[in-house]
Design an enzyme around this catalytic site. Structure first.
Site, PDB file in Angstrom:
ATOM      1  N   GLU A   1      32.914  89.373  11.853  1.00 21.95           N
ATOM      2  CA  GLU A   1      31.791  88.146  11.652  1.00 21.95           C
ATOM      3  C   GLU A   1      31.308  87.698  12.655  1.00 21.95           C
ATOM      4  OE1 GLU A   1      29.638  85.389  10.368  1.00 21.95           O
ATOM      5  OE2 GLU A   1      31.183  84.799  11.439  1.00 21.95           O
ATOM      6  N   ASP A   2      31.994  87.516  13.694  1.00 20.90           N
ATOM      7  CA  ASP A   2      31.431  87.165  14.903  1.00 20.90           C
ATOM      8  C   ASP A   2      32.319  87.365  16.319  1.00 20.90           C
ATOM      9  OD1 ASP A   2      29.657  85.691  16.153  1.00 20.90           O
ATOM     10  OD2 ASP A   2      30.247  83.597  15.692  1.00 20.90           O
TER      11      ASP A   2
ATOM     12  N   ILE B   1      33.015  82.101  15.480  1.00 21.79           N
ATOM     13  CA  ILE B   1      34.160  81.729  16.498  1.00 21.79           C
ATOM     14  C   ILE B   1      33.231  81.244  18.075  1.00 21.79           C
ATOM     15  CG2 ILE B   1      34.024  84.125  17.234  1.00 21.79           C
ATOM     16  CD1 ILE B   1      37.096  83.799  17.718  1.00 21.79           C
TER      17      ILE B   1
ATOM     18  N   HIS C   1      34.663  81.957   9.959  1.00 17.58           N
ATOM     19  CA  HIS C   1      33.162  82.142   9.859  1.00 17.58           C
ATOM     20  C   HIS C   1      32.748  81.660  11.019  1.00 17.58           C
ATOM     21  CE1 HIS C   1      28.947  81.049   8.220  1.00 17.58           C
ATOM     22  NE2 HIS C   1      28.840  82.203   8.569  1.00 17.58           N
TER      23      HIS C   1
END
Length: 73
Positions: free
Chosen positions: A5-6, A68, A66
């Protein structure tokens, strides 16, 4: 395997990667698997992501990262 996600990369080349976001309307490739945080050392010749162990007492089953970010002191 399920996608990240990141990612946040420290000045020393260590990268922290969040994975496992479940969000309404977005397809999840592993809907029953909790989220994870990985560490990758980009200084290595063949960097690979290694799953970090989450401390006991943390509700891993509902972990849904969601984004970082890191703080360097």
């Amino acid at each position: 395997e399920a996608g990240s996600e990141d990612i946040d990369i420290l000045p020393n080349g260590l990268a922290f990667i969040s994975s496992g976001l479940k969000y309404p309307g977005i397809k999840s490739f592993a809907p029953d698997k909790p989220g994870e945080i990985f560490l990758m050392d980009l200084n290595e010749d063949n960097p690979r992501a290694v799953e970090l162990r989450i401390s006991r007492g943390f509700d891993v089953a509902s972990f849904n990262p969601h984004g970082i970010s890191t703080y360097v002191d």
